[in-house]
Design an enzyme around this catalytic site. Structure first.
Site, mmCIF file in Angstrom:
data_model
loop_
_atom_site.group_PDB
_atom_site.id
_atom_site.type_symbol
_atom_site.label_atom_id
_atom_site.label_comp_id
_atom_site.label_asym_id
_atom_site.label_seq_id
_atom_site.Cartn_x
_atom_site.Cartn_y
_atom_site.Cartn_z
ATOM 1 N N GLY A 50 0.835 -1.203 0.000
ATOM 2 C CA GLY A 50 0.000 0.000 0.000
ATOM 3 C C GLY A 50 0.864 1.246 0.000
ATOM 4 N N ILE A 102 1.267 3.764 2.336
ATOM 5 C CA ILE A 102 2.089 3.987 3.536
ATOM 6 C C ILE A 102 2.996 2.786 3.790
ATOM 7 C CG2 ILE A 102 2.070 4.487 6.028
ATOM 8 C CD1 ILE A 102 -0.715 5.800 5.596
ATOM 9 N N GLY A 118 -3.629 -2.133 -2.376
ATOM 10 C CA GLY A 118 -2.188 -1.941 -2.595
ATOM 11 C C GLY A 118 -1.863 -2.251 -4.050
ATOM 12 N N TYR A 164 -16.706 2.050 9.313
ATOM 13 C CA TYR A 164 -15.244 2.022 9.211
ATOM 14 C C TYR A 164 -14.618 2.501 10.518
ATOM 15 C CZ TYR A 164 -10.562 3.512 7.887
ATOM 16 O OH TYR A 164 -9.208 3.698 7.850
#
Ligand code: UDP
Length: 319
Positions: free
Chosen positions: A10, A12, A36, A149
């Site tokens: 991904g 980060i 990702g 979420y």
């Protein structure tokens, strides 16, 4: 050290993998490439310290095998992005809740230190700013996917803290605020890569709502520095820490800065939230991290200004 990075392909995760390899750590990573991208790590494929598995963290056996090999687990694998969460609510809940449960179970099995990557979404639509780690959370109705979420990440935090308290598992929880930088895609809703791409293509910049909502954007390199400092700090064990930048901007101002920086002829188009996302969508008016805890614990200071961050993202998109 030997590290496992879940979600390492991904945005980060891939920056963290690079930073760990640069310190001569050995890195294993797992990613199912749902959000990702392999191209984020393709340049590391031949690195002698790097090994990767393309698979899901929902497979307990795979997570177990990888956890056994390392000293520390950085758990970044998660469904992210406001747009992605609205489009895939079920997958988001399953990955974030079941996935983290598996990662923590396996870490506990081998007694390995874990860093859980949480989010400023935890704070919900709290009016009280800046957000400090022990502030109340203010969430809307369960009919709004965004709060699902937020709740799924809160469950992750509760789980991690419970493992720490009951099983003495070493855990560190970091709440990331808006993080941005090279490689981030706008595909899942993130505003900076969306604006930069729109500006470079001379498409209208889509500002949602009245554009007066504010955010603080942190460069991914500052986030990675904070993460590496925290993982080395024994006093961070069992703690929840905000991580981000506290330089605030309105979204309209952000759009104007992107236009200026790119020299684009694009217009700004204001789009009502319910048209941009879904009926009943709720946004937070402001979101600023209180960084006192991480500042005092590890001397963290974000170094990259919003101006510099935008330059980095524009240069990346041009490349
Ligand atoms: N936003 C916007 N236009 C876009 C995408 C996002 O105006 O094309 C707004 C969004 O409504 C929010 C802010 O920009 O107020 C930051 O959005 P993002 O999804 O990047 O992060 P988050 O909402 O999680 O802070």
């Amino acid at each position: 050290m030997n590290a496992l990075v879940t979600g390492g392909a991904g945005f980060i995760g891939s920056h963290l993998v690079e930073a760990l390899l640069a310190r001569d750590d050995k890195v294993w990573m797992i990613d199912d490439l749902s959000t990702g991208r392999f191209e984020n790590i393709a340049h590391l494929e031949e690195h002698p310290g790097f090994q990767y598995v393309i698979d899901t963290i929902l497979d307990e056996r795979v997570v177990s095998e990888l956890t056994a090999k390392v000293d520390v687990v950085f758990h970044l694998a998660a469904a992210v992005g406001v747009q992605y969460i609205i489009d895939n609510p079920l997958k988001a809940l399953e990955t974030n809740i079941r996935g983290t449960e598996i990662v923590l179970q396996q870490a506990n099995e081998y007694k390995k230190k874990v860093m859980i990557f949480s989010t400023s979404e935890i704070y919900g639509k709290a009016n009280h700013q800046p957000c400090a780690e022990d502030d109340d959370r203010v969430l809307g109705s369960t009919t709004i996917s965004r709060w699902g979420y937020s709740s799924s990440k809160a469950i992750d935090e509760f789980l991690a803290l419970a493992y720490h308290r009951e099983k003495q598992l070493p855990v560190v929880i970091v709440r990331l605020f808006n993080t941005c930088g090279p490689r981030q895609t706008g595909q899942y809703g993130m505003v900076i890569p969306r604006f930069v791409k729109q500006a470079l293509l001379d498409h209208p910049l889509t500002v949602y709502g009245d554009g007066q909502q504010t955010r603080c954007f942190c460069d991914v390199s500052d986030v990675v520095s904070g993460v590496l400092a925290l993982i080395e700090e024994p006093a961070a064990n069992g703690e929840v820490l905000n991580l981000g930048s506290d330089e605030e901007t309105t979204i309209e101002e952000l759009a104007r800065r992107v236009l200026e920086l790119t020299g684009s002829d694009s217009e700004i188009e204001f789009i009502p939230y319910e048209k941009a996302y879904e009926e009943g969508f709720e946004d937070m008016r402001r979101r600023i991290p209180d960084l006192s805890k991480i500042r005092s614990l590890v001397g963290y200071e974000p170094r990259i200004s919003l101006a510099e961050l935008l330059e980095r993202v524009v240069a990346d998109f041009k490349r």
